[in-house]
Design an enzyme around this catalytic site. Structure first.
Site, PDB file in Angstrom:
ATOM      1  N   CYS A   5      27.495  19.397  78.623  1.00  0.00           N
ATOM      2  CA  CYS A   5      27.481  18.107  79.298  1.00  0.00           C
ATOM      3  C   CYS A   5      27.392  18.334  80.801  1.00  0.00           C
ATOM      4  O   CYS A   5      27.518  19.443  81.288  1.00  0.00           O
ATOM      5  CB  CYS A   5      28.746  17.326  78.969  1.00  0.00           C
ATOM      6  N   TRP A  19      26.868  15.281  75.731  1.00  0.00           N
ATOM      7  CA  TRP A  19      26.175  15.808  74.558  1.00  0.00           C
ATOM      8  C   TRP A  19      27.189  15.768  73.431  1.00  0.00           C
ATOM      9  O   TRP A  19      28.207  16.452  73.465  1.00  0.00           O
ATOM     10  CB  TRP A  19      25.694  17.236  74.826  1.00  0.00           C
ATOM     11  N   ASN A  60      33.908  18.453  79.858  1.00  0.00           N
ATOM     12  CA  ASN A  60      33.005  19.322  79.109  1.00  0.00           C
ATOM     13  C   ASN A  60      33.854  20.275  78.285  1.00  0.00           C
ATOM     14  O   ASN A  60      34.858  20.788  78.777  1.00  0.00           O
ATOM     15  CB  ASN A  60      32.129  20.158  80.040  1.00  0.00           C
ATOM     16  N   GLY A  61      33.429  20.534  77.044  1.00  0.00           N
ATOM     17  CA  GLY A  61      34.163  21.469  76.203  1.00  0.00           C
ATOM     18  C   GLY A  61      34.707  20.802  74.961  1.00  0.00           C
ATOM     19  O   GLY A  61      34.307  19.687  74.599  1.00  0.00           O
ATOM     20  N   GLU A  67      10.289  34.737  69.333  1.00  0.00           N
ATOM     21  CA  GLU A  67      10.410  33.864  70.502  1.00  0.00           C
ATOM     22  C   GLU A  67       9.330  32.789  70.504  1.00  0.00           C
ATOM     23  O   GLU A  67       9.588  31.626  70.838  1.00  0.00           O
ATOM     24  CB  GLU A  67      10.350  34.697  71.783  1.00  0.00           C
ATOM     25  N   LYS A 100      10.063  28.753  70.414  1.00  0.00           N
ATOM     26  CA  LYS A 100       9.590  27.830  71.443  1.00  0.00           C
ATOM     27  C   LYS A 100       8.931  26.602  70.831  1.00  0.00           C
ATOM     28  O   LYS A 100       9.165  25.478  71.256  1.00  0.00           O
ATOM     29  CB  LYS A 100       8.587  28.533  72.373  1.00  0.00           C
ATOM     30  N   GLU A 124      11.557  24.375  69.236  1.00  0.00           N
ATOM     31  CA  GLU A 124      12.433  23.710  70.200  1.00  0.00           C
ATOM     32  C   GLU A 124      11.803  22.474  70.818  1.00  0.00           C
ATOM     33  O   GLU A 124      12.469  21.432  70.960  1.00  0.00           O
ATOM     34  CB  GLU A 124      12.795  24.676  71.332  1.00  0.00           C
ATOM     35  N   HIS A 182       6.024  40.037  51.693  1.00  0.00           N
ATOM     36  CA  HIS A 182       7.263  39.954  50.934  1.00  0.00           C
ATOM     37  C   HIS A 182       7.810  38.527  50.899  1.00  0.00           C
ATOM     38  O   HIS A 182       9.031  38.328  50.931  1.00  0.00           O
ATOM     39  CB  HIS A 182       8.297  40.925  51.523  1.00  0.00           C
ATOM     40  N   LYS A 236      21.023  22.860  77.543  1.00  0.00           N
ATOM     41  CA  LYS A 236      20.627  24.055  78.275  1.00  0.00           C
ATOM     42  C   LYS A 236      21.703  25.125  78.231  1.00  0.00           C
ATOM     43  O   LYS A 236      21.434  26.286  77.973  1.00  0.00           O
ATOM     44  CB  LYS A 236      20.319  23.691  79.731  1.00  0.00           C
TER      45      LYS A 236
END
Length: 612
Positions: A2, A74, A100-101, A485, A489, A492, A508, A607
């Site tokens: 947040c 968030w 936050n937390g 990666e 991307k 996301e 496989h 983020k």
């Protein structure tokens, strides 16, 4: 995760707070709110949605105030809605709090408060905390600072909080444990934020709170204590970012800007660390532990998400050149599986923000076991650099886009330098080869500049696949982590399902998915596995899969089989991850934009993940 902004001083608080919340939007959020002290009364506004929605709802209202705080949430406890949004007010209206937390013992605290007559409007753990502070304050007949300290001593969990008491409207109280807070120092004013981005346009003098710190902030005075009421001497640091670093500077999105910044960010990460004649690499942050690192029997890398992929590249590099066994661990699993950590192990924690909760937990566990712990981070003054024995900053500059791009290549650059140093010191790389490899590393930014010139070409390929629902990314050796990666991307930011695999593993299981509707992205530059990956391309082509290939300039073999080819400059094999990832970033970016996705703020993502 947040975002927190607070202000007390001589200016109007509202524009500072609302603009600060906009600066923090990159962290990811689903609701926003603000509380101001105006006309001797608190003014509270909060709602689900964007900061712009909050701003529009306040346009016709009186927001005059010189003290206030705001928050972007968030959701963790309770769904995103107006009631669960921050700031939260205590039942009797004495306190307002942003947080936050996560408060882990919230259920037990809530029961105790209910037994004492407290009721709750929201589903959040934060409302429990603000009511606990009020209860201690009223029952004990104490001041707000003491109430906050006593309440936090009953809390189990992580928090970065700012508290406002209506009986003491000339101050804000801030405290942290495992969730970052920074205080900006102006002339007769103070700024509070969860990171430096809302502060940098007003001051470059800051104080980073440590765990169990509590700051009592007035217009012209700041005092710092521990939760045990011990006086602390604030350590003032200078920010090394400029306001231009957190603007789009003409780009449509921060993500695109940060992709195009990679030649500079890699050069900045190399700057001052490589001798002009390429004969030496010096990482000053590792000087005190270099002998331990050189003689390490095992290296453990702990990270999450994109940083974990960088760690996988590091495993290939360190084992290849230094011949030290390396294990790469998901930090989120590391502490829970009772890992074997020896005192002669080196643990490397990688985190863009330096505040990733799972990675911090891994750092603390490794230190408890007596290992030497190193950090690779981007944010100066963050928790991981402060809690590790030594480390290296990446110097990528602020990364605002939630989907990491330049942080990944900067992390890989640091790991590459570490591997070259250790390989040379341990006698596995000759001096002649070392000098050649360093020279090639210095040339990577130039090669990425050439790749970025293919942006329009990649955009045209993206237009063909913007409606895809699934995709597969394949690579071998150093390029396998790049496949992971690339798949991450596109997941996301475009919400297209994608999976990355070692190319040989396709047979496989994943090969069952391939048909004429399946895009398959091969990272297939010339290396020692090239002939093998040619066979994998043929297998996909035989099943009518759509092939997008990243190949070395001048390639004719794979180019003759692929539906689309993106050529990149030739480089030494170990540097492949730094160049091949760039076209994958651009491909994901353009597909996401064409699908109408919010590229910089993908849904459900944050983020800096400061909760486990």
């Amino acid at each position: 995760m947040c975002g927190i902004v607070g202000y007390i001083g001589k200016r109007q608080a509202y524009p500072i707070i609302i603009n600060g919340l906009k600066r923090l939007e990159y962290r990811g959020y689903d609701s926003a709110g603000i509380v101001l002290w105006g006309n001797n009364q608190p003014i509270l506004y909060k709602q689900k949605g964007k900061v712009s929605d909050l701003e529009n709802s306040l346009n016709a209202l009186n927001t005059e105030a010189y003290v206030g705080m705001g928050h972007t949430r968030w959701a963790t406890h309770g769904e995103p809605n107006d009631v669960n949004a921050h700031p939260h007010m205590s039942m009797n209206g004495k306190f307002f709090l942003i947080h936050n937390g996560i408060i882990e013992n919230y259920s037990r605290l809530q029961k105790r408060l209910k037994d004492r007559g407290y009721t709750f409007r929201s589903e959040t753990d934060t409302e429990i905390l603000v009511n606990l502070i009020e209860y201690v304050y009223l029952k004990g007949g104490i001041d707000a600072e003491t109430a906050v300290r006593h309440a936090l001593n009953k809390v189990i969990g992580a928090y970065g909080i700012v508290v406002f008491c209506v009986d003491e409207p000339d101050k804000l109280i801030a405290a942290r444990k495992s969730s970052p807070l920074v205080i900006g120092i102006g002339k007769g004013e103070y700024f509070i934020a969860s990171d430096a981005t809302p502060i940098v346009e007003y001051t470059n003098s800051v104080i980073y709170l440590n765990d169990n710190d509590i700051a009592i902030i007035k217009r012209c005075e700041l005092s710092l204590k521990t939760l045990g009421n011990e006086e602390q001497i604030p350590i003032v640091q200078t920010l090394d970012i400029e306001i231009g670093d957190i603007d789009k500077q003409g780009f449509d999105h921060f993500m695109l800007k940060e992709i195009f910044e990679q030649p500079r960010s890699i050069m900045d990460t190399l700057r001052g660390r490589i001798a002009p004649d390429n004969t030496d690499i010096r990482l000053g942050g590792l000087f005190a532990v270099m002998d331990k690192l050189t003689n390490a029997r095992r290296i453990i890398i702990a990270a999450c998400g994109t940083s974990w992929h960088a760690g996988l590249v590091g495993e290939y590099l360190l084992e290849d050149f230094a011949r030290i066994p390396v294990e790469v661990e998901y930090a989120s699993e590391f502490r829970y599986r009772n890992p074997i950590i020896n005192q002669d192990d080196i643990v490397i924690a990688i985190s863009q923000s330096g505040e990733t909760a799972d990675t911090l937990a891994a750092v603390r566990l490794a230190k408890e076991k007596g290992a030497t712990v190193l950090g690779i981070c981007n944010v100066v003054g963050s928790s991981i650099p402060r809690e590790t024995d030594a480390g290296v900053y990446t110097h990528a500059g602020p990364e605002i886009g939630v989907a990491s791009t330049k942080a990944f290549t900067a992390q890989v650059t640091v790991l590459t330098m570490m591997a070259l140093i250790l390989g040379h010191r341990r006698g596995h790389i000759t001096t002649e080869m070392f000098n050649k490899m360093v020279e090639e590393l210095r040339d990577v930014p130039n090669k990425i500049e050439k790749i970025l010139q293919k942006n329009q070409e990649i955009k045209e390929i993206a237009a063909i696949y913007k409606e895809a629902t699934n995709s597969i990314y394949l690579g071998r050796g150093y390029l396998f982590p790049v496949a992971l990666e690339g798949a991450l991307k596109i997941k996301e930011i475009s919400y297209i399902h994608a999976e990355g695999y070692p190319a040989a593993e396709m047979k496989h299981g994943p090969i069952a998915l391939i048909d004429e509707n399946m895009p398959v992205v091969f990272i297939a530059t010339k290396d020692k596995s090239y002939e093998k990956i040619v066979s994998n391309v043929q297998e996909v082509k035989a099943r009518r899969g759509k092939i997008i290939a990243i190949v070395t300039e001048g390639d004719t073999t794979i180019s003759s089989m692929a539906d689309h080819v993106i050529e990149i400059p030739e480089t030494m094999e170990f540097l492949g991850p730094l160049t091949t990832v760039v076209p994958l970033q651009l491909l994901s970016y353009h597909i996401a934009v064409m699908r109408g996705c919010n590229v910089d703020q993908p849904r459900n993502l944050a983020k800096s993940v400061t909760v486990e």
